[in-house]
Design a protein around this motif. Structure first.
Motif, PDB file in Angstrom:
ATOM      1  N   GLY A  52     -37.419   1.978 -27.091  1.00 44.58           N
ATOM      2  CA  GLY A  52     -36.155   2.613 -27.982  1.00 44.58           C
ATOM      3  C   GLY A  52     -35.091   1.719 -27.743  1.00 44.58           C
ATOM      4  N   LYS A  53     -35.165   0.334 -27.397  1.00 48.80           N
ATOM      5  CA  LYS A  53     -34.124  -0.455 -27.271  1.00 48.80           C
ATOM      6  C   LYS A  53     -33.845  -1.519 -28.390  1.00 48.80           C
ATOM      7  CE  LYS A  53     -34.381  -0.404 -22.280  1.00 48.80           C
ATOM      8  NZ  LYS A  53     -35.784  -0.310 -21.996  1.00 48.80           N
ATOM      9  N   ALA A  54     -35.150  -1.623 -29.025  1.00 45.97           N
ATOM     10  CA  ALA A  54     -34.966  -2.554 -30.109  1.00 45.97           C
ATOM     11  C   ALA A  54     -34.094  -2.129 -31.539  1.00 45.97           C
ATOM     12  CB  ALA A  54     -36.379  -2.957 -30.715  1.00 45.97           C
ATOM     13  N   ILE A  55     -33.740  -3.006 -32.225  1.00 48.48           N
ATOM     14  CA  ILE A  55     -33.221  -2.543 -33.654  1.00 48.48           C
ATOM     15  C   ILE A  55     -34.601  -2.509 -34.419  1.00 48.48           C
ATOM     16  CG2 ILE A  55     -31.979  -3.315 -35.471  1.00 48.48           C
ATOM     17  CD1 ILE A  55     -29.914  -4.585 -33.901  1.00 48.48           C
ATOM     18  N   ARG A  56     -34.633  -1.551 -35.345  1.00 42.39           N
ATOM     19  CA  ARG A  56     -35.662  -1.157 -36.057  1.00 42.39           C
ATOM     20  C   ARG A  56     -35.364  -1.268 -37.516  1.00 42.39           C
ATOM     21  NH1 ARG A  56     -37.791   4.414 -32.995  1.00 42.39           N
ATOM     22  NH2 ARG A  56     -38.209   3.291 -31.069  1.00 42.39           N
ATOM     23  N   VAL A  57     -35.768  -2.343 -38.262  1.00 37.63           N
ATOM     24  CA  VAL A  57     -35.223  -2.416 -39.502  1.00 37.63           C
ATOM     25  C   VAL A  57     -36.386  -2.444 -40.487  1.00 37.63           C
ATOM     26  CG1 VAL A  57     -34.052  -4.024 -41.096  1.00 37.63           C
ATOM     27  CG2 VAL A  57     -33.564  -4.012 -38.654  1.00 37.63           C
ATOM     28  N   GLY A  58     -36.323  -1.833 -41.646  1.00 37.29           N
ATOM     29  CA  GLY A  58     -37.277  -1.483 -42.753  1.00 37.29           C
ATOM     30  C   GLY A  58     -36.812  -2.273 -43.782  1.00 37.29           C
ATOM     31  N   ILE A  59     -37.675  -3.326 -44.397  1.00 34.26           N
ATOM     32  CA  ILE A  59     -37.584  -3.848 -45.670  1.00 34.26           C
ATOM     33  C   ILE A  59     -38.602  -3.646 -46.606  1.00 34.26           C
ATOM     34  CG2 ILE A  59     -37.412  -6.307 -46.731  1.00 34.26           C
ATOM     35  CD1 ILE A  59     -36.371  -7.480 -44.127  1.00 34.26           C
ATOM     36  N   THR A  60     -37.813  -3.110 -47.826  1.00 37.21           N
ATOM     37  CA  THR A  60     -38.975  -2.846 -48.803  1.00 37.21           C
ATOM     38  C   THR A  60     -38.372  -3.434 -49.955  1.00 37.21           C
ATOM     39  OG1 THR A  60     -39.885  -0.868 -50.058  1.00 37.21           O
ATOM     40  CG2 THR A  60     -37.486  -0.638 -49.481  1.00 37.21           C
ATOM     41  N   GLY A  61     -39.337  -3.579 -51.225  1.00 37.97           N
ATOM     42  CA  GLY A  61     -38.820  -4.197 -52.527  1.00 37.97           C
ATOM     43  C   GLY A  61     -40.112  -4.269 -53.267  1.00 37.97           C
ATOM     44  N   VAL A  62     -40.242  -4.455 -54.419  1.00 38.96           N
ATOM     45  CA  VAL A  62     -41.380  -4.909 -55.330  1.00 38.96           C
ATOM     46  C   VAL A  62     -42.218  -5.927 -54.783  1.00 38.96           C
ATOM     47  CG1 VAL A  62     -40.596  -3.622 -57.297  1.00 38.96           C
ATOM     48  CG2 VAL A  62     -40.051  -5.821 -56.975  1.00 38.96           C
ATOM     49  N   VAL A 149     -36.154  -7.061 -31.927  1.00 34.94           N
ATOM     50  CA  VAL A 149     -35.948  -6.668 -33.250  1.00 34.94           C
ATOM     51  C   VAL A 149     -37.389  -6.292 -33.819  1.00 34.94           C
ATOM     52  CG1 VAL A 149     -35.307  -7.471 -35.456  1.00 34.94           C
ATOM     53  CG2 VAL A 149     -34.074  -8.073 -33.719  1.00 34.94           C
ATOM     54  N   ILE A 150     -37.598  -5.265 -34.394  1.00 34.06           N
ATOM     55  CA  ILE A 150     -38.821  -4.969 -35.151  1.00 34.06           C
ATOM     56  C   ILE A 150     -38.538  -4.697 -36.603  1.00 34.06           C
ATOM     57  CG2 ILE A 150     -40.964  -3.427 -34.989  1.00 34.06           C
ATOM     58  CD1 ILE A 150     -40.277  -3.747 -32.234  1.00 34.06           C
ATOM     59  N   GLU A 267     -29.172   8.324 -31.901  1.00 34.83           N
ATOM     60  CA  GLU A 267     -29.781   9.323 -31.311  1.00 34.83           C
ATOM     61  C   GLU A 267     -30.601  10.418 -32.147  1.00 34.83           C
ATOM     62  OE1 GLU A 267     -28.409  11.617 -27.813  1.00 34.83           O
ATOM     63  OE2 GLU A 267     -26.882   9.857 -27.509  1.00 34.83           O
ATOM     64  N   GLU A 268     -29.572  10.868 -33.218  1.00 35.56           N
ATOM     65  CA  GLU A 268     -30.313  11.743 -34.108  1.00 35.56           C
ATOM     66  C   GLU A 268     -31.350  11.115 -35.102  1.00 35.56           C
ATOM     67  OE1 GLU A 268     -28.064  13.629 -37.888  1.00 35.56           O
ATOM     68  OE2 GLU A 268     -26.906  14.014 -35.939  1.00 35.56           O
ATOM     69  N   ARG A 269     -30.809  10.035 -35.340  1.00 35.39           N
ATOM     70  CA  ARG A 269     -32.088   9.293 -36.155  1.00 35.39           C
ATOM     71  C   ARG A 269     -33.399   9.267 -35.386  1.00 35.39           C
ATOM     72  NH1 ARG A 269     -30.919   5.102 -41.002  1.00 35.39           N
ATOM     73  NH2 ARG A 269     -29.453   6.368 -42.074  1.00 35.39           N
ATOM     74  N   ARG A 270     -33.209   8.824 -34.248  1.00 34.71           N
ATOM     75  CA  ARG A 270     -34.338   8.348 -33.186  1.00 34.71           C
ATOM     76  C   ARG A 270     -35.092   9.927 -33.055  1.00 34.71           C
ATOM     77  NH1 ARG A 270     -34.276   3.211 -30.619  1.00 34.71           N
ATOM     78  NH2 ARG A 270     -34.028   1.971 -32.132  1.00 34.71           N
ATOM     79  N   ARG A 271     -34.362  10.981 -32.777  1.00 34.12           N
ATOM     80  CA  ARG A 271     -35.129  12.416 -32.611  1.00 34.12           C
ATOM     81  C   ARG A 271     -36.021  12.682 -34.026  1.00 34.12           C
ATOM     82  NH1 ARG A 271     -30.769  14.560 -30.042  1.00 34.12           N
ATOM     83  NH2 ARG A 271     -29.900  14.980 -32.232  1.00 34.12           N
ATOM     84  N   HIS A 272     -35.150  12.268 -35.062  1.00 35.10           N
ATOM     85  CA  HIS A 272     -35.904  12.723 -36.387  1.00 35.10           C
ATOM     86  C   HIS A 272     -37.122  11.815 -36.508  1.00 35.10           C
ATOM     87  CE1 HIS A 272     -36.019  13.898 -40.446  1.00 35.10           C
ATOM     88  NE2 HIS A 272     -36.258  12.740 -40.864  1.00 35.10           N
ATOM     89  N   GLN A 273     -36.949  10.607 -36.091  1.00 37.50           N
ATOM     90  CA  GLN A 273     -38.318   9.798 -36.024  1.00 37.50           C
ATOM     91  C   GLN A 273     -39.303  10.131 -35.398  1.00 37.50           C
ATOM     92  OE1 GLN A 273     -37.066   5.641 -35.193  1.00 37.50           O
ATOM     93  NE2 GLN A 273     -35.368   5.592 -36.835  1.00 37.50           N
TER      94      GLN A 273
END
Ligand code: GDP
Length: 332
Positions: A52-62, A149-150, A267-273
């Motif tokens: 839970g300590k990392a920064i979780r970044v998503g990258i999307t694109g065509v 970083v993930i 915290e809210e986002r993590r709970r949702h995840q």
């Protein structure tokens, strides 16, 4: 037969940040064998407190937007700052067709040669929801292994962005400047989900085009609700090939993270995840349990045949499968 590994051995290897151990753990979590699953779930339970300590970044694109190039350049930049970077690649096309639009194109060579990087391709097979569940677990295992970083990369094919947005803290939409209508083909829904937009390939004679695209996207965003309350989704230009603008891109990721922390939204986002992880795991487990019931596969086969031969409508055929599985609602 593969030699069985003990929970203790695996746990130690993951905690030591050993990439081979991490790979073995992720393979177990992706396995459909029930003994592998049992071991993987025990391992995750043991390791969960350290995650839970990392920064979780998503990258999307065509495809072709420059996701791999961007991740490689960003990853090398972060490793230069002493960070450990894990990259998980989701390719929804591999779940649907067994093939992959990524093909076997060699990706992120420089980054994968780094000690402090870990790159894991998409698990193949299974349903999209299953791929998402496996990616969530892989993410936790990477965190337990000490990655700061993930980065989760997903090919943009519409529906998968929403799934990705629910797995990460910050979703980056990568776009390329093209001729003509800049907003063409970019669905409003995806722009609404994005926490930041990066117009890539802002180099050479594409710079004016990229700047114009930046203006257009900024304008379009004004009409949309923010992805995160109190956050103005930045639109930036960058060139992954030349490395320009990437320091600023990472600054935005950190600013977004700081806002999430200050406001309690993290915290809210993590709970949702976690809730989504639970949902997808339940869905998968229930489906697997139903399919494994005696007679269900045969009932599905004959439902297909009946529909093909126009002997039954789709709802009628479905009802028969439900009955064969013993799942009809009470009172019916
Ligand atoms: P992906 O499919 O989104 O992962 O895209 P890739 O990272 O594989 O890049 C697709 C193509 O665009 C490759 O030929 C890259 O070399 C090229 N490319 C990626 N980023 C840039 C950039 O910033 N500038 C230029 N000129 N080309 C780029």
């Amino acid at each position: 037969m593969r030699p069985r590994q003990s929970l203790e051995e695996l746990k130690e290897a993951v905690l030591a940040g050993d990439r081979g151990g991490l790979s073995r753990a992720i393979t177990l979590a992706e396995s459909s064998r029930s003994d592998d699953q049992a071991l993987a779930q025990d391992l995750i339970a043991e390791l969960l407190p350290g995650t839970g300590k990392a920064i979780r970044v998503g990258i999307t694109g065509v495809p072709g937007a420059g996701k791999s190039t961007t991740i490689e350049a960003l990853g090398l930049q972060l490793i230069g700052q002493g960070k450990k970077v894990a990259v998980l690649v989701i390719d929804p096309t591999s779940a649907r067709t067994g093939g992959s639009i990524l093909g076997d194109k060699t990706r992120m060579n420089k980054l994968s040669a780094e000690e402090d990087a870990y790159i894991r391709p998409s698990p193949s097979g299974g349903v999209l929801g299953g791929v998402a569940r496996k990616t969530r677990e892989a993410m936790l295992l990477c965190e337990a292994a000490g990655f700061d970083v993930i980065i989760v990369e997903s090919v943009g094919v519409g529906q998968s962005e929403a799934e990705l947005a629910e797995m990460v803290d910050c979703l980056m939409l990568l776009l390329v400047p093209g001729a003509g209508d800049e907003l063409q083909g970019i669905k409003r829904g995806i722009m609404e989900l994005a926490d930041m937009i990066v117009v890539n390939k802002a180099d050479g004679d594409r710079i004016p085009l990229a700047k114009r695209a930046r203006g257009d996207y900024r304008h379009a965003l004004r009409m949309l609700p923010p992805s995160t309350p109190g956050w103005e989704t930045p639109v930036q230009i960058a060139s992954a090939a030349e490395g320009t603008g990437l320091a600023e891109v990472w600054e935005s990721v950190e600013a977004h993270r700081a806002l999430l922390e200050e406001t309690g939204l993290l915290e809210e986002r993590r709970r949702h995840q976690t809730e989504r992880w639970l949902d997808s795991m339940i869905e998968e487990a229930v489906l697997a349990a139903v399919h494994s019931r005696r007679g269900v596969e045969e009932a599905i086969e004959s439902a297909r045949a009946d529909v093909d031969a126009e002997k039954a409508t789709v709802p009628q055929a479905t009802q028969r499968v439900i009955e064969a599985a013993g799942l009809q609602e009470e009172g019916k």
